[in-house]
Motif scaffolding. Structure first.
Motif, short mmCIF file in Angstrom:
data_model
loop_
_atom_site.label_atom_id
_atom_site.label_comp_id
_atom_site.label_asym_id
_atom_site.label_seq_id
_atom_site.Cartn_x
_atom_site.Cartn_y
_atom_site.Cartn_z
N LEU A 76 0.85 -1.18 0.00
CA LEU A 76 0.00 0.00 0.00
C LEU A 76 0.89 1.24 0.00
CD1 LEU A 76 -2.52 -1.28 2.66
CD2 LEU A 76 -2.83 -1.29 0.20
N LYS A 110 -8.79 -3.49 -0.71
CA LYS A 110 -8.16 -2.41 -1.49
C LYS A 110 -9.14 -1.26 -1.69
CE LYS A 110 -4.70 -0.77 -4.01
NZ LYS A 110 -5.30 0.30 -4.82
N TYR A 111 -10.41 -1.59 -1.91
CA TYR A 111 -11.43 -0.54 -2.02
C TYR A 111 -11.49 0.27 -0.73
CZ TYR A 111 -15.98 1.70 -1.76
OH TYR A 111 -16.97 2.62 -1.57
N TYR A 150 -9.18 0.58 1.62
CA TYR A 150 -7.95 1.35 1.79
C TYR A 150 -7.96 2.59 0.89
CZ TYR A 150 -3.12 2.83 1.48
OH TYR A 150 -1.98 3.60 1.49
N ASP A 151 -8.35 2.40 -0.35
CA ASP A 151 -8.38 3.54 -1.28
C ASP A 151 -9.37 4.59 -0.83
OD1 ASP A 151 -6.42 2.44 -2.85
OD2 ASP A 151 -7.81 1.63 -4.36
N TYR A 152 -10.52 4.12 -0.30
CA TYR A 152 -11.49 5.08 0.24
C TYR A 152 -10.84 5.91 1.33
CZ TYR A 152 -14.69 6.94 3.62
OH TYR A 152 -15.27 7.79 4.53
N ASN A 178 -7.61 6.40 2.07
CA ASN A 178 -6.49 7.19 1.60
C ASN A 178 -6.97 8.41 0.80
OD1 ASN A 178 -3.63 7.29 1.76
ND2 ASN A 178 -3.47 6.71 -0.39
N ASN A 179 -7.95 8.19 -0.06
CA ASN A 179 -8.48 9.31 -0.85
C ASN A 179 -9.24 10.29 0.03
OD1 ASN A 179 -7.44 8.37 -3.28
ND2 ASN A 179 -9.24 7.11 -3.72
#
Length: 355
Positions: free
Chosen positions: A3, A141-142, A144-146, A148-149
């Motif tokens: 990540l 991953k979804y 985490y991306d949520y 992080n974004n």
């Protein structure tokens, strides 16, 4: 899974991704914000229903429940990983999404967008034959991306709020604005603004005293806690330059729903000519206050303090979790697109630049 590009760099301990809510090996670990920093403990959830219960029980607050819900979807995917029927997988995740998004009523609409996004990602993956552990990886991953974004977006909001604060200014906060507190302080440091904070304690959970103040202290800022009946006097005597809070809901006509007590602080700020900047984004699901449900929590929590009963037997409590601040007491809504007057906040959705 590697990540990269983590947006939690240089933020306080409790804002690090793994210390908010984190899925790993069939469990979701959530920092118990009800007791931090008195004790640093984690609630470990072994099912998405346990994650929903943790959200309901206020184990995590501010932005935490949204991250927990996203990670809860990864856990739900783990629970169904041995299923091979695509329809059953999707149906199970849709049910989990409903359970997680409706853990608390006031924020259900915002929660839906996050968990339904996970369902959409799962549908796309399943349609390509991705199931089992590989599908769990997709939904983690979804999540985490949520997160992080979201931190990336709040960095912009924090920057926009920091610009409003005078050099070496004094601000007052209400409750715990979560990531935006950390990103705002991080941006102030980049601007060489060595600000001071006064944090209302925010009973009965003491989010201001335990969470906001902890983040500010952890990041090296001068921070003072006041009780919930001191804001107006403190605004006057300590020369507060700006009052700020996050929001649980911003309606499309500019009303701000936030931790109960925000309204009276906004009125005091208005009286003294102190600007009140709220952070967040308007929600098209709430055109006005008629669609907002104000959650009422266990009244027993009002007649105790950190588990210690403070009243005589027979005394009752009342605990509305939120209140509503009308647009006329809000100077501006600070978003990732800029700062809007409350009456113009609908332009955020319409795509207009800041007002």
């Amino acid at each position: 899974m590697i990540l990269e590009d983590r947006q939690d760099k240089d933020l306080a301990f409790m804002l690090k991704f793994e210390n908010v809510a984190w899925y790993e090996d069939g469990k979701v670990r959530i920092l118990d914000r009800r007791i931090y920093p008195i004790r640093t403990e984690f609630v470990v959830c072994k099912s998405h229903k346990e994650v929903a219960q943790a959200i309901k029980d206020m184990v995590t607050q501010s932005e935490g429940p949204y991250t927990a819900a996203a990670m809860g979807m990864a856990l739900a995917t783990y629970e169904i990983k041995n299923e091979t029927d695509p329809e059953k997988i999707v149906a199970y995740l849709e049910d989990a999404a409903y359970t997680l998004s409706h853990a608390r009523p006031t924020t259900a609409e915002q929660m839906k967008g996050i968990v339904n996004g996970a369902v959409k990602a799962a549908k796309e993956a399943v349609s390509k034959g991705v199931i089992g552990d590989a599908l769990v990886d997709v939904i983690f991953k979804y999540a985490y991306d949520y997160e992080n974004n979201n931190y990336r977006r709040y960095t912009v909001i924090g920057h926009n709020l920091a610009k409003m604060i005078p050099d070496n200014g004094t601000i007052m906060t209400q409750c715990f604005a979560g990531t935006v507190v950390g990103t705002m302080l991080r941006e102030c440091r980049k601007m060489n603004k060595n600000i001071k904070l006064f944090c209302a304690e925010t009973r009965p959970y003491y989010q201001g005293a335990r969470l906001t103040a902890s983040v500010a202290c952890d990041m090296g800022f001068d921070v003072t806690v006041i009780s919930d009946n001191m804001p107006a006097y403190t605004m006057k005597t300590k020369n507060v330059d700006l009052f700020t809070s996050a929001s649980d809901v911003i309606t499309m006509d500019g009303h701000v729903v936030n931790k109960v007590g925000t309204f009276q602080m906004a009125m005091a700020a208005h009286y003294y000519g102190i600007p009140y900047y709220c952070t967040g984004t308007p929600d098209p699901a709430h055109p006005d206050m008629s669609s907002v449900v104000i959650e009422e929590r266990d009244p027993a929590q009002v007649i105790e303090s950190l588990g210690q009963k403070t009243t005589m037997d027979g005394v009752k409590g009342y605990y509305p979790a939120f209140d509503c601040t009308p647009p006329e007491f809000v100077t501006g809504i600070v978003t990732d697109k800029g700062v809007y007057k409350p009456e113009d906040v609908h332009k955020y959705i319409e795509g207009d630049s800041e007002c």
